[in-house]
Motif scaffolding. Structure first.
Motif, PDB file in Angstrom:
ATOM      1  N   ARG A  55       0.793  -1.522  -0.146  1.00 51.44           N
ATOM      2  CA  ARG A  55      -0.403  -0.257   0.424  1.00 51.44           C
ATOM      3  C   ARG A  55       0.959   1.553   0.359  1.00 51.44           C
ATOM      4  N   ARG A  56       0.715   2.227  -1.137  1.00 54.84           N
ATOM      5  CA  ARG A  56       1.101   3.825  -0.676  1.00 54.84           C
ATOM      6  C   ARG A  56      -0.264   5.091  -0.990  1.00 54.84           C
ATOM      7  N   GLY A  57       0.181   5.568   0.471  1.00 59.73           N
ATOM      8  CA  GLY A  57      -1.291   6.035   0.066  1.00 59.73           C
ATOM      9  C   GLY A  57      -2.990   5.453   0.040  1.00 59.73           C
ATOM     10  N   ASN A  58      -3.609   6.035  -1.074  1.00 59.09           N
ATOM     11  CA  ASN A  58      -4.330   5.609  -1.263  1.00 59.09           C
ATOM     12  C   ASN A  58      -4.877   4.212  -2.414  1.00 59.09           C
ATOM     13  N   SER A  59      -3.543   3.997  -2.751  1.00 63.91           N
ATOM     14  CA  SER A  59      -3.221   2.855  -4.040  1.00 63.91           C
ATOM     15  C   SER A  59      -2.661   1.051  -3.331  1.00 63.91           C
ATOM     16  N   VAL A  60      -3.741   0.572  -3.896  1.00 65.39           N
ATOM     17  CA  VAL A  60      -2.905  -0.323  -3.852  1.00 65.39           C
ATOM     18  C   VAL A  60      -2.410  -1.708  -4.338  1.00 65.39           C
ATOM     19  N   TYR A  61      -1.525  -2.469  -4.470  1.00 64.83           N
ATOM     20  CA  TYR A  61      -0.867  -3.437  -5.224  1.00 64.83           C
ATOM     21  C   TYR A  61      -0.936  -4.898  -4.404  1.00 64.83           C
ATOM     22  N   LEU A  62      -1.169  -5.501  -5.421  1.00 62.35           N
ATOM     23  CA  LEU A  62      -1.424  -7.222  -5.337  1.00 62.35           C
ATOM     24  C   LEU A  62      -0.541  -7.838  -6.713  1.00 62.35           C
ATOM     25  N   PRO A  63       0.302  -8.973  -6.101  1.00 65.40           N
ATOM     26  CA  PRO A  63       0.072  -9.442  -7.062  1.00 65.40           C
ATOM     27  C   PRO A  63      -1.059 -10.205  -8.093  1.00 65.40           C
ATOM     28  N   ALA A  64      -0.553 -10.220  -9.512  1.00 64.92           N
ATOM     29  CA  ALA A  64      -1.582 -10.870 -10.130  1.00 64.92           C
ATOM     30  C   ALA A  64      -1.885 -11.629 -10.910  1.00 64.92           C
ATOM     31  N   SER A  65      -3.181 -11.888 -10.830  1.00 60.14           N
ATOM     32  CA  SER A  65      -3.709 -13.403 -10.418  1.00 60.14           C
ATOM     33  C   SER A  65      -5.575 -12.911 -11.103  1.00 60.14           C
ATOM     34  N   PRO A  66      -6.396 -13.783 -11.701  1.00 62.59           N
ATOM     35  CA  PRO A  66      -6.954 -13.885 -12.676  1.00 62.59           C
ATOM     36  C   PRO A  66      -7.822 -13.083 -11.682  1.00 62.59           C
ATOM     37  N   THR A  96       5.171  -5.887 -12.691  1.00 63.12           N
ATOM     38  CA  THR A  96       4.198  -7.325 -12.654  1.00 63.12           C
ATOM     39  C   THR A  96       2.801  -7.742 -11.236  1.00 63.12           C
ATOM     40  N   LEU A  97       3.046  -6.342 -10.825  1.00 62.03           N
ATOM     41  CA  LEU A  97       1.603  -5.830 -10.118  1.00 62.03           C
ATOM     42  C   LEU A  97       0.617  -5.906 -10.816  1.00 62.03           C
ATOM     43  N   VAL A  98      -0.655  -5.262  -9.695  1.00 64.65           N
ATOM     44  CA  VAL A  98      -2.394  -4.882 -10.520  1.00 64.65           C
ATOM     45  C   VAL A  98      -2.053  -3.868  -9.340  1.00 64.65           C
ATOM     46  N   ARG A  99      -2.267  -3.158  -9.632  1.00 63.80           N
ATOM     47  CA  ARG A  99      -2.766  -1.611  -8.876  1.00 63.80           C
ATOM     48  C   ARG A  99      -4.316  -1.390  -8.710  1.00 63.80           C
ATOM     49  N   ARG A 100      -4.967  -0.556  -8.013  1.00 65.49           N
ATOM     50  CA  ARG A 100      -5.939  -0.367  -7.345  1.00 65.49           C
ATOM     51  C   ARG A 100      -5.987   0.076  -6.785  1.00 65.49           C
ATOM     52  N   GLU A 101      -7.032   1.012  -7.350  1.00 61.27           N
ATOM     53  CA  GLU A 101      -6.869   2.574  -5.814  1.00 61.27           C
ATOM     54  C   GLU A 101      -8.202   2.013  -4.700  1.00 61.27           C
ATOM     55  N   ILE A 102      -8.515   2.533  -2.987  1.00 62.97           N
ATOM     56  CA  ILE A 102      -9.960   2.220  -2.603  1.00 62.97           C
ATOM     57  C   ILE A 102     -10.315   2.590  -2.821  1.00 62.97           C
ATOM     58  N   LEU A 103     -11.665   2.804  -2.421  1.00 61.60           N
ATOM     59  CA  LEU A 103     -13.006   3.744  -2.980  1.00 61.60           C
ATOM     60  C   LEU A 103     -13.718   3.748  -1.352  1.00 61.60           C
ATOM     61  N   ASP A 104     -13.503   3.031  -0.404  1.00 60.30           N
ATOM     62  CA  ASP A 104     -14.081   2.825  -0.010  1.00 60.30           C
ATOM     63  C   ASP A 104     -13.562   2.435   1.229  1.00 60.30           C
ATOM     64  N   GLU A 105     -12.903   2.762   2.772  1.00 56.22           N
ATOM     65  CA  GLU A 105     -12.112   1.635   3.121  1.00 56.22           C
ATOM     66  C   GLU A 105     -12.634   2.072   5.290  1.00 56.22           C
ATOM     67  N   ARG A 106     -13.007   0.673   5.931  1.00 55.57           N
ATOM     68  CA  ARG A 106     -13.325   0.351   7.734  1.00 55.57           C
ATOM     69  C   ARG A 106     -13.017  -0.023   7.902  1.00 55.57           C
ATOM     70  N   GLY A 107     -12.032   0.673   8.844  1.00 56.36           N
ATOM     71  CA  GLY A 107     -11.032   0.097   9.654  1.00 56.36           C
ATOM     72  C   GLY A 107      -9.433   0.558   9.178  1.00 56.36           C
ATOM     73  N   VAL A 108      -8.926  -0.416   9.156  1.00 54.22           N
ATOM     74  CA  VAL A 108      -6.742   0.027   8.206  1.00 54.22           C
ATOM     75  C   VAL A 108      -6.604  -1.357   7.229  1.00 54.22           C
ATOM     76  N   LEU A 109      -6.322  -1.054   6.664  1.00 56.46           N
ATOM     77  CA  LEU A 109      -5.461  -1.571   5.344  1.00 56.46           C
ATOM     78  C   LEU A 109      -4.190  -1.920   5.605  1.00 56.46           C
ATOM     79  N   PRO A 110      -3.463  -2.303   6.153  1.00 54.19           N
ATOM     80  CA  PRO A 110      -2.800  -2.089   6.019  1.00 54.19           C
ATOM     81  C   PRO A 110      -1.331  -2.145   5.276  1.00 54.19           C
ATOM     82  N   ASN A 111      -0.668  -1.552   5.020  1.00 56.13           N
ATOM     83  CA  ASN A 111       0.716  -1.834   4.191  1.00 56.13           C
ATOM     84  C   ASN A 111       1.809  -3.680   4.540  1.00 56.13           C
ATOM     85  N   GLY A 112       1.728  -4.121   3.742  1.00 54.26           N
ATOM     86  CA  GLY A 112       2.429  -5.555   4.334  1.00 54.26           C
ATOM     87  C   GLY A 112       1.483  -6.086   4.673  1.00 54.26           C
TER      88      GLY A 112
END
Length: 389
Positions: A55-66, A96-112
């Motif tokens: 996670r970097r700011g409002n962006s989330v990076y995930l490994p590519a998968s279906p 090699t990653l997938v980037r998605r922006e956070i639209l709505d968040e409850r609680g915390v989605l921590p980096n790592g």
């Protein structure tokens, strides 16, 4: 001795016999597996993947998968530590990653963190959305069916949506649509049915693909009447759509409270076609898939007494008399979209049809949540007029 000479020496009749035997074994093996899935499918967990999160700011990076590359909105729940839930926007490649922006968040989605990510968005209860609800149970002739009751925002006990999950599904799969139901002013009852996960086992635990389960939805309408509700709509997903349409059959009428409309998301309307199609889905040649499909139907009927005519909703289309809202995705590999095409063509007087380009099975909402929610809210306003919002 050359290879050609050896081939010429092979007994052709014996070779053909072994080929036929091998083909029969393959067909029967596929049919037994298909029949088992058809009759008993149920899951403990909502489908998704476990992935590490960057996670970097409002962006989330995930490994590519279906799953992480799926079109539209996905949901993500951190597991270690479990501190919240977020909805993520459409994917973009970032190396090699997938980037998605956070639209709505409850609680915390921590980096790592390690997280569950899914196109079903939610994997818990309405509490995951911060929406008050009550655990309840619907009394049926075969036992108590677990359910969630979400009262209307207004507190009025007027109209209620009976939400029916699909084959092997979970109630949580429909939580994506709960905010729209709440905005429309209706209460909701998210029900389970016999032989689904968490519900009572009946007999050998076989599903009846809509017919027997319809009795549990009638019991849910009885529950709604006893709770003070005056009218209802049905909202079915996949096999849940077939269950809802089985409720419309005359043997279930009159209803405990009036049912004024039916919403269907990627419904299973013709199980024969669905079984054949799912054989081809896994790369089986068409002629073999046809044979396997025929044997699956035979085995299902022999084992459970299933009457496929009773759950053929396309054949029953002339008998329907309630307004219907219908979505189906063009990339649905589970239930062929041609089934919904056929229902819409057979009953244009009743069916408001939305053919969602690029959507997979019961993922129509994910492609354009605002549009889907607007269509649902408008339909509810039409079939349940006067609901206090």
């Amino acid at each position: 001795m050359s290879i050609l000479t050896r081939i010429r020496q092979i007994n052709r009749r014996r070779a053909l016999g072994w080929a036929a035997f091998s083909y029969a074994v393959a067909v029967l093996s596929g049919a037994f597996l298909g029949a088992e899935i058809t009759l008993r499918s149920k899951t403990r967990r909502v489908k998704g993947e476990f992935v590490p999160v960057g996670r970097r700011g409002n962006s989330v990076y995930l490994p590519a998968s279906p799953e992480t590359l799926s079109r539209g909105v996905v949901g993500i729940v951190p597991l270690l530590p479990n501190q919240g839930h977020a909805t993520l926007g459409p994917p973009r490649q970032a190396g090699t990653l997938v980037r998605r922006e956070i639209l709505d968040e409850r609680g915390v989605l921590p980096n790592g963190s390690l997280a569950w990510v899914s196109t079903f968005v939610y994997n818990g209860t309405p509490q995951q959305l911060g929406i008050p609800f009550q655990h309840t149970a619907v009394h049926t002739e075969v036992g108590e069916m677990p359910a969630w009751h979400i009262p209307a925002v207004s507190g009025e006990k007027d109209a209620i949506a009976i939400v029916i999950h699909g084959h092997g599904g979970q109630r949580a799969q429909a939580l994506r649509m709960l905010p729209a139901l709440r905005r429309s002013g209706v209460a909701s009852l998210f029900v389970t049915f016999r032989n689904a996960h968490g519900a009572p086992r009946v007999g050998k635990g076989y599903l009846s693909l809509g017919d027997g389960e319809a009795a549990d939805v009638i019991a849910a309408l009885e529950w709604a009447k006893a709770a003070g509700y005056k009218r209802a709509m049905l909202y079915g997903f996949s096999m849940g759509g077939n269950v809802a349409l089985c409720v419309l059959r005359s043997r279930h009428q009159p209803y405990p409270i009036p049912v004024t409309g039916v919403a269907l998301d990627c419904p299973a309307l013709d199980w024969r076609d669905t079984i054949r199609s799912n054989g081809q889905r896994y790369g089986i040649p068409t002629f073999m898939a046809r044979h396997i499909g025929n044997f699956v139907q035979y085995l299902v009927t022999r084992r459970s007494g299933q009457d496929f005519d009773v759950v053929d909703q396309l054949a029953a289309a002339p008998s329907f008399n309630l307004p219907m809202l219908l979505w189906h995705g063009t990339r649905d590999a589970t239930i062929p979209i041609r089934q919904s095409d056929a229902l819409a063509a057979a009953r244009p007087d009743l069916v408001e049809y939305h053919r969602v380009e690029g959507a997979k099975h019961i993922r129509c909402w994910n492609i354009n949540p605002e549009k889907y929610d607007g269509e649902l809210e408008a339909f509810i306003a039409r079939v349940l007029p006067g609901v206090k919002v």
